[in-house]
Design an enzyme around this catalytic site. Structure first.
Site, PDB file in Angstrom:
ATOM      1  N   GLN A  13       0.831  -1.216   0.000  1.00 13.18           N
ATOM      2  CA  GLN A  13       0.000   0.000   0.000  1.00 13.18           C
ATOM      3  C   GLN A  13       0.864   1.265   0.000  1.00 13.18           C
ATOM      4  O   GLN A  13       0.760   2.127  -0.874  1.00 13.18           O
ATOM      5  CB  GLN A  13      -0.908   0.020   1.242  1.00 13.18           C
ATOM      6  CG  GLN A  13      -1.634   1.350   1.420  1.00 13.18           C
ATOM      7  CD  GLN A  13      -2.339   1.487   2.753  1.00 13.18           C
ATOM      8  OE1 GLN A  13      -3.551   1.395   2.798  1.00 13.18           O
ATOM      9  NE2 GLN A  13      -1.608   1.712   3.834  1.00 13.18           N
ATOM     10  N   ASP A  14       1.737   1.384   1.012  1.00 14.84           N
ATOM     11  CA  ASP A  14       2.516   2.616   1.159  1.00 14.84           C
ATOM     12  C   ASP A  14       3.514   2.773   0.019  1.00 14.84           C
ATOM     13  O   ASP A  14       3.765   3.889  -0.452  1.00 14.84           O
ATOM     14  CB  ASP A  14       3.284   2.606   2.488  1.00 14.84           C
ATOM     15  CG  ASP A  14       2.368   2.713   3.681  1.00 14.84           C
ATOM     16  OD1 ASP A  14       1.139   2.657   3.505  1.00 14.84           O
ATOM     17  OD2 ASP A  14       2.882   2.859   4.813  1.00 14.84           O
ATOM     18  N   SER A 133       6.402   1.678  13.732  1.00 15.36           N
ATOM     19  CA  SER A 133       4.954   1.522  13.897  1.00 15.36           C
ATOM     20  C   SER A 133       4.480   1.890  15.302  1.00 15.36           C
ATOM     21  O   SER A 133       5.184   1.652  16.296  1.00 15.36           O
ATOM     22  CB  SER A 133       4.597   0.062  13.616  1.00 15.36           C
ATOM     23  OG  SER A 133       3.302  -0.238  14.063  1.00 15.36           O
ATOM     24  N   GLU A 135       2.524   0.190  16.806  1.00 13.03           N
ATOM     25  CA  GLU A 135       2.436  -1.084  17.538  1.00 13.03           C
ATOM     26  C   GLU A 135       3.567  -1.214  18.557  1.00 13.03           C
ATOM     27  O   GLU A 135       3.479  -2.034  19.474  1.00 13.03           O
ATOM     28  CB  GLU A 135       2.463  -2.258  16.569  1.00 13.03           C
ATOM     29  CG  GLU A 135       1.155  -2.513  15.857  1.00 13.03           C
ATOM     30  CD  GLU A 135       0.052  -3.017  16.789  1.00 13.03           C
ATOM     31  OE1 GLU A 135       0.245  -4.060  17.416  1.00 13.03           O
ATOM     32  OE2 GLU A 135      -0.994  -2.360  16.883  1.00 13.03           O
ATOM     33  N   TYR A 157       5.214  -8.927  16.085  1.00 23.33           N
ATOM     34  CA  TYR A 157       5.351  -7.840  15.097  1.00 23.33           C
ATOM     35  C   TYR A 157       5.876  -6.569  15.782  1.00 23.33           C
ATOM     36  O   TYR A 157       6.839  -5.961  15.330  1.00 23.33           O
ATOM     37  CB  TYR A 157       3.988  -7.556  14.441  1.00 23.33           C
ATOM     38  CG  TYR A 157       3.971  -6.322  13.565  1.00 23.33           C
ATOM     39  CD1 TYR A 157       4.327  -6.391  12.226  1.00 23.33           C
ATOM     40  CD2 TYR A 157       3.608  -5.078  14.082  1.00 23.33           C
ATOM     41  CE1 TYR A 157       4.330  -5.253  11.425  1.00 23.33           C
ATOM     42  CE2 TYR A 157       3.603  -3.936  13.295  1.00 23.33           C
ATOM     43  CZ  TYR A 157       3.965  -4.036  11.959  1.00 23.33           C
ATOM     44  OH  TYR A 157       3.971  -2.905  11.171  1.00 23.33           O
TER      45      TYR A 157
END
Ligand code: NAP
Ligand code: F7E
Length: 342
Positions: A13-14, A133, A135, A157
C-alpha cells in the site's frame, strides 16, 4: 540530475503511494522486488514505464548490497515487512527476520556501499527511512503517544519493529548515518490489504449492499485506533528525509475511533444498519490485544509542517465508494467468463 530513491515494499500500500509521490517530486524511483515473477509487481504496473526495479529480499544481505550498489540512491525508504500483526503469532521467526533483522541488513548494505563512496568520491550520504509503527507503543504508558513515550509491544510484530527502531537510532549514533524512524499510526486507503479491519469492512459493506454477502465476522469491536489516509502519510516519510538534522517522528491524526465506529460509518454510508450484519467471532480476537492507540503529532506539525488532509469518516466513505465500484467490476467480469467446465 534527478535524485534517486530506492523503496523496499514498493508493491505494498505505502510503497505504491510513495512511488507516486516521489515521481511527482521529480525523483528517479527504484523498487526492490522479491521472489520470482512476484505477482504483486502488477500493483505498480500503472507506473511501470516511469519506475525501475531491482531484485532483492530483506532476508538476503548480499542482494541488498547489490541493490544499493546498482541504484546508488540518495534516499532509501525501508517499507518492506510482513505487516499483518496476527501473522506474527503464526510465524514469529519469519516476521522477526524480515521486520527486525531486515532493517539491520539494509543499514549494513548502506554502510558498506557508503564506505565505498567515501573512498571513491568523498562521501555521498545515503539517507535512510525506517517504517516503524505505533504497535511499538502497544499497551501504552500514556495517551496520546508521542516520540518520548516508552514502548510496550504486544505482538512479535511490535517487538520486531521495536528492534528495527532502535537499530536505526543506533546506526545514527554509531556511524553518523542520516537514519530516521517514522512511528506511523494506522493508515489506510482503497489499496489496503483485505485482511486489515478497515478494508475488510469496506469490502464487506460493498458486497452486502450489492447482495453478494450477508454477514461480516469481526473480532474486538472495542479496539480504538488513530486511523489516517496513507496518501497523507507518505508525504510525511519524504519530509522526514529533507530535514537538516535527522530525528524520529510520530505520525497520526490525533483522533481516536473504535472498530465499532468504523463499522457504523461504513454501513450508514450505504443506508444499511450494521447491527443486522455484523457478527462478533471470538476466534478473531488476538492473544494480546492493543486496546487504544492515539498519536500526538505535534512535533511533525511544528518541525515538518505536516498535517493530514483526510478525516476518518471521509476515509471510510472513500474506501466504501471504491469497493462498490470494484465489486461491480468483478461481478461484470465474472459474468463474462465462461461457466466452469469450459
Ligand atoms: P503492505 O501493504 O503489507 O506491504 C508490505 C511490503 O513488504 C510488500 O511490498 C511486500 O512485498 C514487502 N515485503 C514483504 N516481505 C519482504 C521481504 N522479505 N523482502 C522485501 N520486501 C518484502 O504494508 P504497508 O501497509 O504498505 O506498510 C508499509 C510498511 O509500513 C511496513 O513496514 C509496515 O510494517 C509499516 N507500517 C504500516 C502501517 C500501516 O498502517 N499501513 C503503520 C505503521 C507501520 P511482496 O509483494 O514481495 O510481498
Ligand atoms: O487491526 C481489530 C484488531 O489488523 C486493527 C498494520 O498496518 O497498523 C496495522 O495493525 C484493530 C485491532 O491493524 C478485526 O484486533 C477487530 O485492534 O486493521 P488491523 P493493526 O493490527 O492495528 C499498525 C500501526 C501496523 O504497523 C501494522 O502493520 O481492529 N479487529 N476485528 C480486527 N482486525 C482485523 N484485521 N480483522 C478483524 O476481523
Amino acid at each position: 540530475m534527478a535524485r534517486r530513491a530506492l523503496i523496499t515494499g514498493i508493491t505494498g500500500q505505502d510503497g505504491s503511494y510513495l512511488a507516486e509521490h516521489l515521481l511527482n517530486e521529480g525523483y528517479q524511483v527504484w523498487g526492490l522486488i522479491r521472489g520470482q515473477a512476484n505477482p504483486r509487481k502488477l500493483r505498480v504496473s500503472r507506473l511501470a514505464s516511469e519506475l525501475s526495479f531491482v531484485d532483492g529480499d530483506l532476508m538476503d544481505q548480499s542482494s541488498l548490497v547489490s541493490a544499493v550498489e546498482t541504484v546508488q540512491p540518495e534516499e532509501v525508504y525501508n517499507l518492506g515487512a510482513i505487516s499483518f500483526v496476527p501473522m506474527s503469532w503464526q510465524q514469529p521467526e519469519l516476521v522477526t527476520e524480515i521486520n527486525g533483522m531486515g532493517v539491520l541488513r539494509m543499514l549494513e548494505a548502506i554502510r558498506m556501499v557508503s564506505g565505498l563512496h567515501h573512498s571513491r568520491n568523498g562521501g555521498t550520504q545515503i539517507r535512510f527511512y525506517q517504517a516503524s509503527s505505533s504497535e511499538m507503543f502497544g499497551k501504552a504508558f500514556e495517551t496520546p503517544q508521542r516520540e518520548s513515550t516508552p514502548f510496550h509491544p504486544r505482538s512479535p510484530y511490535g517487538v520486531a519493529k521495536a528492534y528495527g527502531h532502535f537499530i536505526t537510532k543506533n546506526y545514527r549514533e554509531s556511524f553518523g548515518m542520516y537514519a530516521v524512524s517514522g512511528m506511523l499510526f494506522n493508515h489506510e486507503s482503497p489499496r489496503r490489504g483485505a485482511e486489515f479491519v478497515t478494508r475488510k469492512i469496506s469490502l464487506a459493506v460493498a458486497r452486502i449492499k450489492q447482495g453478494y454477502q450477508d454477514k461480516l465476522h469481526l473480532g474486538n469491536l472495542d479496539a480504538v485506533r488513530d486511523w489516517g489516509f496513507a496518501g497523507d502519510y507518505v508525504r510525511a516519510m519524504h519530509l522526514m528525509l529533507q530535514q537538516p538534522e535527522c530525528g524520529d517522528y510520530v505520525i497520526g491524526t490525533g483522533q481516536m475511533h473504535s472498530v465499532r465506529d468504523a463499522v457504523r460509518i461504513a454501513f450508514t454510508h450505504v443506508g444499511l444498519n450494521w447491527e443486522d450484519h455484523v457478527v462478533v467471532d471470538p476466534a478473531l480476537v488476538r492473544p494480546a490485544e492493543v486496546e487504544v492507540l492515539c498519536a500526538d503529532p505535534a512535533v511533525a506539525k511544528n518541525q515538518l509542517g505536516w498535517e493530514p488532509t483526510v478525516d476518518f469518516p471521509q476515509l471510510m466513505q472513500m474506501m466504501v465508494d471504491c469497493d462498490l465500484l470494484q465489486v461491480t467490476r468483478e461481478r461484470e467480469y465474472a459474468d463474462l467468463m465462461p461457466a466452469s467446465g469450459w
